[in-house]
Scaffold this motif. Structure first.
Motif, PDB file in Angstrom:
ATOM      1  N   ALA A 135      48.426  36.510  43.101  1.00 31.43           N
ATOM      2  CA  ALA A 135      48.977  37.307  41.993  1.00 31.43           C
ATOM      3  C   ALA A 135      49.966  36.477  41.175  1.00 31.43           C
ATOM      4  O   ALA A 135      50.003  36.582  39.944  1.00 31.43           O
ATOM      5  N   ARG A 136      50.749  35.622  41.844  1.00 36.46           N
ATOM      6  CA  ARG A 136      51.684  34.755  41.109  1.00 36.46           C
ATOM      7  C   ARG A 136      50.908  33.772  40.227  1.00 36.46           C
ATOM      8  O   ARG A 136      51.313  33.514  39.095  1.00 36.46           O
ATOM      9  N   TYR A 137      49.797  33.255  40.734  1.00 34.45           N
ATOM     10  CA  TYR A 137      48.990  32.351  39.923  1.00 34.45           C
ATOM     11  C   TYR A 137      48.371  33.103  38.743  1.00 34.45           C
ATOM     12  O   TYR A 137      48.348  32.600  37.623  1.00 34.45           O
ATOM     13  N   VAL A 138      47.885  34.309  38.984  1.00 35.34           N
ATOM     14  CA  VAL A 138      47.257  35.108  37.918  1.00 35.34           C
ATOM     15  C   VAL A 138      48.281  35.443  36.837  1.00 35.34           C
ATOM     16  O   VAL A 138      47.940  35.467  35.651  1.00 35.34           O
ATOM     17  N   ASP A 139      49.513  35.674  37.214  1.00 33.77           N
ATOM     18  CA  ASP A 139      50.555  35.904  36.207  1.00 33.77           C
ATOM     19  C   ASP A 139      50.673  34.714  35.263  1.00 33.77           C
ATOM     20  O   ASP A 139      50.941  34.880  34.075  1.00 33.77           O
ATOM     21  N   TRP A 140      50.474  33.510  35.790  1.00 29.60           N
ATOM     22  CA  TRP A 140      50.557  32.310  34.968  1.00 29.60           C
ATOM     23  C   TRP A 140      49.270  32.096  34.165  1.00 29.60           C
ATOM     24  O   TRP A 140      49.317  31.702  33.004  1.00 29.60           O
ATOM     25  N   HIS A 141      48.120  32.343  34.761  1.00 27.12           N
ATOM     26  CA  HIS A 141      46.823  32.132  34.101  1.00 27.12           C
ATOM     27  C   HIS A 141      46.120  33.491  33.978  1.00 27.12           C
ATOM     28  O   HIS A 141      45.094  33.736  34.622  1.00 27.12           O
ATOM     29  N   PHE A 142      46.680  34.336  33.134  1.00 22.53           N
ATOM     30  CA  PHE A 142      46.348  35.765  33.122  1.00 22.53           C
ATOM     31  C   PHE A 142      44.999  36.085  32.484  1.00 22.53           C
ATOM     32  O   PHE A 142      44.286  36.965  32.944  1.00 22.53           O
ATOM     33  N   TRP A 143      44.629  35.406  31.435  1.00 26.92           N
ATOM     34  CA  TRP A 143      43.500  35.862  30.616  1.00 26.92           C
ATOM     35  C   TRP A 143      42.142  35.361  31.094  1.00 26.92           C
ATOM     36  O   TRP A 143      41.197  35.326  30.324  1.00 26.92           O
ATOM     37  N   GLU A 144      42.014  35.045  32.350  1.00 28.01           N
ATOM     38  CA  GLU A 144      40.745  34.617  32.923  1.00 28.01           C
ATOM     39  C   GLU A 144      40.221  35.726  33.836  1.00 28.01           C
ATOM     40  O   GLU A 144      40.808  36.006  34.877  1.00 28.01           O
ATOM     41  N   PRO A 145      39.120  36.399  33.451  1.00 20.95           N
ATOM     42  CA  PRO A 145      38.620  37.526  34.261  1.00 20.95           C
ATOM     43  C   PRO A 145      38.323  37.152  35.713  1.00 20.95           C
ATOM     44  O   PRO A 145      38.538  37.968  36.622  1.00 20.95           O
ATOM     45  N   TYR A 146      37.855  35.938  35.951  1.00 22.75           N
ATOM     46  CA  TYR A 146      37.558  35.530  37.330  1.00 22.75           C
ATOM     47  C   TYR A 146      38.805  35.612  38.206  1.00 22.75           C
ATOM     48  O   TYR A 146      38.729  36.029  39.371  1.00 22.75           O
ATOM     49  N   ASN A 147      39.951  35.227  37.660  1.00 20.03           N
ATOM     50  CA  ASN A 147      41.192  35.286  38.436  1.00 20.03           C
ATOM     51  C   ASN A 147      41.500  36.717  38.861  1.00 20.03           C
ATOM     52  O   ASN A 147      41.930  36.963  39.992  1.00 20.03           O
ATOM     53  N   HIS A 148      41.263  37.672  37.976  1.00 23.56           N
ATOM     54  CA  HIS A 148      41.487  39.078  38.318  1.00 23.56           C
ATOM     55  C   HIS A 148      40.449  39.566  39.326  1.00 23.56           C
ATOM     56  O   HIS A 148      40.760  40.389  40.194  1.00 23.56           O
ATOM     57  N   ALA A 149      39.222  39.071  39.220  1.00 22.34           N
ATOM     58  CA  ALA A 149      38.183  39.455  40.188  1.00 22.34           C
ATOM     59  C   ALA A 149      38.585  39.013  41.593  1.00 22.34           C
ATOM     60  O   ALA A 149      38.443  39.776  42.560  1.00 22.34           O
ATOM     61  N   VAL A 150      39.083  37.806  41.710  1.00 22.28           N
ATOM     62  CA  VAL A 150      39.555  37.323  43.013  1.00 22.28           C
ATOM     63  C   VAL A 150      40.737  38.156  43.479  1.00 22.28           C
ATOM     64  O   VAL A 150      40.852  38.489  44.666  1.00 22.28           O
ATOM     65  N   LEU A 151      41.600  38.535  42.550  1.00 26.01           N
ATOM     66  CA  LEU A 151      42.751  39.361  42.910  1.00 26.01           C
ATOM     67  C   LEU A 151      42.295  40.719  43.433  1.00 26.01           C
ATOM     68  O   LEU A 151      42.873  41.251  44.391  1.00 26.01           O
ATOM     69  N   VAL A 152      41.254  41.298  42.829  1.00 33.43           N
ATOM     70  CA  VAL A 152      40.674  42.548  43.345  1.00 33.43           C
ATOM     71  C   VAL A 152      40.274  42.348  44.797  1.00 33.43           C
ATOM     72  O   VAL A 152      40.593  43.162  45.683  1.00 33.43           O
ATOM     73  N   ASP A 153      39.550  41.284  45.061  1.00 36.60           N
ATOM     74  CA  ASP A 153      39.074  40.987  46.415  1.00 36.60           C
ATOM     75  C   ASP A 153      40.231  40.841  47.393  1.00 36.60           C
ATOM     76  O   ASP A 153      40.213  41.404  48.491  1.00 36.60           O
ATOM     77  N   LEU A 154      41.258  40.077  46.999  1.00 35.98           N
ATOM     78  CA  LEU A 154      42.389  39.843  47.906  1.00 35.98           C
ATOM     79  C   LEU A 154      43.213  41.109  48.135  1.00 35.98           C
ATOM     80  O   LEU A 154      43.626  41.387  49.261  1.00 35.98           O
ATOM     81  N   TYR A 155      43.440  41.883  47.074  1.00 31.49           N
ATOM     82  CA  TYR A 155      44.156  43.154  47.256  1.00 31.49           C
ATOM     83  C   TYR A 155      43.364  44.091  48.169  1.00 31.49           C
ATOM     84  O   TYR A 155      43.920  44.745  49.053  1.00 31.49           O
ATOM     85  N   ALA A 156      42.055  44.170  47.960  1.00 33.77           N
ATOM     86  CA  ALA A 156      41.224  45.043  48.790  1.00 33.77           C
ATOM     87  C   ALA A 156      41.245  44.584  50.239  1.00 33.77           C
ATOM     88  O   ALA A 156      41.345  45.403  51.159  1.00 33.77           O
ATOM     89  N   SER A 157      41.184  43.283  50.458  1.00 32.14           N
ATOM     90  CA  SER A 157      41.240  42.731  51.806  1.00 32.14           C
ATOM     91  C   SER A 157      42.564  43.071  52.492  1.00 32.14           C
ATOM     92  O   SER A 157      42.615  43.261  53.701  1.00 32.14           O
ATOM     93  N   ALA A 158      43.627  43.164  51.699  1.00 28.40           N
ATOM     94  CA  ALA A 158      44.948  43.499  52.230  1.00 28.40           C
ATOM     95  C   ALA A 158      45.154  45.007  52.368  1.00 28.40           C
ATOM     96  O   ALA A 158      46.204  45.445  52.831  1.00 28.40           O
ATOM     97  N   GLY A 159      44.164  45.800  51.945  1.00 25.90           N
ATOM     98  CA  GLY A 159      44.292  47.253  52.021  1.00 25.90           C
ATOM     99  C   GLY A 159      45.090  47.862  50.889  1.00 25.90           C
ATOM    100  O   GLY A 159      45.455  49.033  50.932  1.00 25.90           O
ATOM    101  N   ASN A 160      45.333  47.108  49.844  1.00 31.86           N
ATOM    102  CA  ASN A 160      46.110  47.573  48.698  1.00 31.86           C
ATOM    103  C   ASN A 160      45.113  48.003  47.603  1.00 31.86           C
ATOM    104  O   ASN A 160      44.885  47.283  46.632  1.00 31.86           O
ATOM    105  N   PHE A 161      44.556  49.195  47.773  1.00 32.17           N
ATOM    106  CA  PHE A 161      43.469  49.632  46.896  1.00 32.17           C
ATOM    107  C   PHE A 161      43.953  50.046  45.505  1.00 32.17           C
ATOM    108  O   PHE A 161      43.202  49.945  44.536  1.00 32.17           O
ATOM    109  N   ASP A 162      45.189  50.491  45.397  1.00 35.41           N
ATOM    110  CA  ASP A 162      45.714  50.854  44.075  1.00 35.41           C
ATOM    111  C   ASP A 162      45.809  49.625  43.166  1.00 35.41           C
ATOM    112  O   ASP A 162      45.338  49.650  42.021  1.00 35.41           O
ATOM    113  N   ASP A 163      46.407  48.543  43.700  1.00 32.27           N
ATOM    114  CA  ASP A 163      46.518  47.323  42.895  1.00 32.27           C
ATOM    115  C   ASP A 163      45.151  46.694  42.663  1.00 32.27           C
ATOM    116  O   ASP A 163      44.911  46.088  41.606  1.00 32.27           O
ATOM    117  N   ALA A 164      44.243  46.833  43.638  1.00 31.77           N
ATOM    118  CA  ALA A 164      42.888  46.307  43.465  1.00 31.77           C
ATOM    119  C   ALA A 164      42.190  47.020  42.313  1.00 31.77           C
ATOM    120  O   ALA A 164      41.556  46.385  41.463  1.00 31.77           O
TER     121      ALA A 164
END
Length: 199
Positions: A135-164
């Motif tokens: 998430a810290r990296y995505v804040d820096w490189h925000f406008w790349e959809p792939y970065n958000h897709a990975v963030l969805v995956d990582l949030y979901a893996s952590a059980g954080n479904f709201d942020d995912a």
């Protein structure tokens, strides 16, 4: 006829130029040799031999410690081949991957491959920390959809479904949307199958 101080300065200047030339030749040879090791490990006969890649990276790093692309290659090869070996060999590859990832990040903190690999390595131990790292990296490189897709995956893996789900909105309309949605749905299904705590 030149004065003695002028000759002294010329002699000192000449000696300095010779010393700089010797240093430059040695430095150039070391960098060239390190690059040959990298080329052979990535494109040559060693490209499928992970232990040889790791040895070559170690040797290249001693010669010329500034090639973070070799760090990326070694770290990724160790990580992606970890499931081909067992026991201590697997643990050794994970440690090698983490080591070369950290070395590469110390040279180029903004390289996305290294940041993503770091998140994946951390995810094995602590999914919440991995999501926070990415998430810290995505804040820096925000406008790349792939970065958000990975963030969805990582949030979901952590059980954080709201942020995912919130991150999924930033992937909508991109080629990565279906994959990210699938990762979120898979994690949600696993969560629903998990027995409640204390039972």
């Amino acid at each position: 006829m030149q004065s003695k101080p002028a000759k002294t300065w010329q002699t000192c200047g000449g000696a300095l130029l010779v010393a700089v030339g010797i240093f430059g030749a040695h430095y150039g040879w070391s960098a060239t040799r390190a690059h040959w090791l990298y080329r052979d490990a990535k494109y040559g006969r060693q490209r499928d031999d992970v232990p040889a890649i790791l040895r070559a990276c170690e040797a290249a790093h001693r010669l010329y410690p500034h090639n973070y692309y070799f760090c990326i290659w070694a770290a990724e090869q160790a990580y992606h081949s970890r499931n081909e070996v067992y026991g201590e060999d697997r643990a050794r590859r994970c440690r090698a991957s983490e080591n070369w990832c950290n070395v590469g990040l110390s040279q180029n903190h903004y390289k996305s491959q290294l940041q993503l690999l770091k998140a994946r390595l951390v995810e094995r131990r602590d999914p919440v920390a991995a999501a926070a790292h990415w998430a810290r990296y995505v804040d820096w490189h925000f406008w790349e959809p792939y970065n958000h897709a990975v963030l969805v995956d990582l949030y979901a893996s952590a059980g954080n479904f709201d942020d995912a789900a919130e991150s999924l909105d930033w992937v909508r309309g991109s080629e990565h949307y279906e994959w990210a949605l699938g990762r979120l749905q898979d994690s949600w299904k696993q969560e629903m199958r998990r027995p409640p705590a204390g039972k």
